[in-house]
Design an enzyme around this catalytic site. Structure first.
Site, PDB file in Angstrom:
ATOM      1  NE  ARG A 183      -4.618   2.757 -10.319  1.00 56.76           N
ATOM      2  CZ  ARG A 183      -4.153   3.981 -10.054  1.00 56.76           C
ATOM      3  NH1 ARG A 183      -3.688   4.740 -11.020  1.00 56.76           N
ATOM      4  NH2 ARG A 183      -4.139   4.433  -8.821  1.00 56.76           N
TER       5      ARG A 183
ATOM      6  N   GLY B 104       0.784  -1.229   0.000  1.00 58.28           N
ATOM      7  CA  GLY B 104       0.000   0.000   0.000  1.00 58.28           C
ATOM      8  C   GLY B 104       0.810   1.270   0.000  1.00 58.28           C
TER       9      GLY B 104
ATOM     10  CB  CYS C  21     -18.992   3.376 -26.089  1.00 61.83           C
ATOM     11  SG  CYS C  21     -18.457   3.275 -27.787  1.00 61.83           S
TER      12      CYS C  21
HETATM   13  N1  PLP Z   1      -1.464  -7.120  -0.196  1.00 58.51           N
HETATM   14  C1  PLP Z   1      -2.777  -7.270  -0.314  1.00 58.51           C
HETATM   15  C2  PLP Z   1      -3.459  -8.260   0.535  1.00 58.51           C
HETATM   16  C3  PLP Z   1      -3.507  -6.498  -1.237  1.00 58.51           C
HETATM   17  O1  PLP Z   1      -4.819  -6.641  -1.352  1.00 58.51           O
HETATM   18  C4  PLP Z   1      -2.800  -5.557  -2.028  1.00 58.51           C
HETATM   19  C5  PLP Z   1      -3.505  -4.700  -2.994  1.00 58.51           C
HETATM   20  O2  PLP Z   1      -4.655  -4.533  -3.065  1.00 58.51           O
HETATM   21  C6  PLP Z   1      -1.419  -5.459  -1.875  1.00 58.51           C
HETATM   22  C7  PLP Z   1      -0.777  -6.238  -0.955  1.00 58.51           C
HETATM   23  C8  PLP Z   1      -0.594  -4.503  -2.692  1.00 58.51           C
HETATM   24  O3  PLP Z   1      -0.958  -3.181  -2.535  1.00 58.51           O
HETATM   25  P1  PLP Z   1      -0.100  -2.047  -3.232  1.00 58.51           P
HETATM   26  O4  PLP Z   1       0.004  -2.406  -4.661  1.00 58.51           O
HETATM   27  O5  PLP Z   1      -0.828  -0.801  -3.001  1.00 58.51           O
HETATM   28  O6  PLP Z   1       1.256  -2.054  -2.582  1.00 58.51           O
END
Ligand code: PLP
Length: 431
Positions: free
Chosen positions: A327, A244, A358
């Protein structure tokens, strides 16, 4: 990292002229830069390994996965967070060490669990109470029992987009800490002699810029681990604090510097384990997707129709859009762009960069200042590596784009452009 303007004022990536790439491979085209891919992975891996000896960086394959990436991350000794049989199959074909693969998913199928067990994938992250008896039954009789992590829903809001928030109480992911779901899960697993809980997992969202939110989540997990140790004799062997990590897509944003992140998280972990008298030998797992790969790719589009609505509003339509990048339409993601065929031309006016699909919502960039555009110009959107190609669709029956890898002036095709025959291959007409 290798982006530059060449003598012709064309954008160059990995020593390749993007105007030439577009001519050779067509557009839309996704261009991955091998130098950036390797550097981002190494930097993140080393940032944590130097601060936490017993750590493994798992690449979250949902961000984008392909046979080439499986080989690359295997060679860099990363692990994988996978979510489907398709992702498992790529890992299997790459001879990825199953001890470094973690199976995720909030609604895992029997087939996925069976496939992972057959591949000797060592770790499964439990996301729902009802998958526990299913895992136990499928693992019955196996020589080695799967090592389970419980995904927690810690009720922490990292203040990112609602669709990217996964660790608040009202989430489809994880077992609630506050409502006792996680503890019930732990007790349920303990009733199966062939299962063992070795750790806890958290992933509170994507595009997080508040490191403190991840620290809070980590502390909540440590509180729980200490509580379970005292009451059930639980030993926290592994702690996965997810991914994240926020990535800058526009000039106003700033990506989380990975060394600062590692410093903060490892310090918080060290202090947190110490305060609660938990073993410092815990294995730390990180699970970034976007932060490893977003910046490594640029998408190239050809400009087509240009339509002026008013003095303030001109739409420039490109030959891609929501079919290769959902996105912006899905959650208002913002991008920047540069003109690849005259990279340093001065900006002249604002454009809305519209896709060709579309849907009125198929607008890649709502407003961006660019040099005067003409039909045939080549537009480059950076940060195209994550959550674009894996979410691509054939909406309007338009083939998905080609993908090339550039390095030291060489371009290699990683994925050929889909054909109309590819798209129609699964359709049957019994009449
Ligand atoms: N781990 C889990 C369980 C996830 O659901 C996600 C993304 O949705 C990630 C890791 C990776 O997140 P990011 O790409 O934001 O680092």
């Amino acid at each position: 990292m290798t982006a530059a303007a060449n003598a012709a004022d064309h954008l160059e990536l990995g020593g390749c002229d993007t105007v030439e790439l577009a001519r050779e491979f067509g557009t839309p085209l996704y261009v991955f830069d091998e130098v950036t891919l390797r550097a981002q992975a190494r930097r993140a891996r080393d940032a944590f390994e130097t601060r936490w000896n017993n750590s493994t960086l798992l690449y979250a394959t949902k961000a984008y996965f392909s046979p080439f990436l499986a080989d690359l991350y295997r060679d860099l000794e990363l692990g994988l967070d996978v979510t489907s049989e398709g992702e498992l199959e790529i890992a299997r074909r790459a001879d990825f060490d199953p001890a470094r693969i973690y199976l995720h998913g909030n609604n895992k199928t029997h087939a996925e669990i069976r496939c992972a067990l057959e591949m000797n994938v060592e770790h499964i992250v439990v996301d729902n109470p009802d998958e526990i008896p299913i895992i136990a039954a499928l693992a019955h009789g196996l020589a080695r029992s799967p090592r389970l992590l419980i995904r927690l829903s810690p009720d922490i809001d990292p203040h990112t987009h609602r669709y990217l928030t996964t660790g608040v109480a009202d989430s489809k992911f994880g077992l609630g800490v506050a409502n006792g779901e996680a503890e019930r899960g732990y007790r349920a697993i303990a009733r199966h002699s062939n299962l063992q809980v070795v750790g806890l997992h958290l992933h509170i969202g994507s595009q997080i810029f508040e490191v403190q939110a991840i620290v809070h989540a980590l502390e909540r997990a440590l509180d729980l681990a200490a509580d379970w140790r005292d009451r059930f004799g639980f030993e926290l062997q592994e702690l996965d604090i997810g991914g994240g990590w926020g990535v800058a897509y526009t000039p106003e944003q700033q990506s989380i510097p990975v060394d600062d992140l590692a410093e903060n998280l490892c310090a918080a972990l060290r202090a947190g384990l110490d305060t609660r008298a938990l073993s410092p030998k815990v294995k730390l797992l990180l699970e970034p997707g976007r932060a490893l790969i977003a910046r490594a790719a640029v998408s190239l589009y050809r400009v087509g129709s240009i339509k002026t609505i008013s003095a303030e509003r001109t739409y420039a339509s490109v030959d891609g859009g929501m079919g290769d990048n959902i996105r912006p339409a899905l959650y208002g993601a913002r991008y920047t762009a540069r003109l690849a065929n005259t990279f340093n031309a001065p900006t002249a006016r604002a454009y809305a960069i519209a896709g060709r699909y579309c849907e009125q919502g198929d607008v890649l960039i709502d407003s961006i200042k660019l040099p005067t555009l003409e039909r045939g110009d080549l537009l480059a959107l950076p940060n195209a590596g994550a959550y674009q190609l894996p979410m691509a669709s054939n909406y309007n029956l338009i083939p998905r784009p080609a993908v090339v890898l550039v390095r030291a002036g060489q371009a290699r095709l990683l994925r050929r452009r889909e054909t109309i025959d590819d798209m129609l291959a699964c359709d049957l007409n019994p009449a």
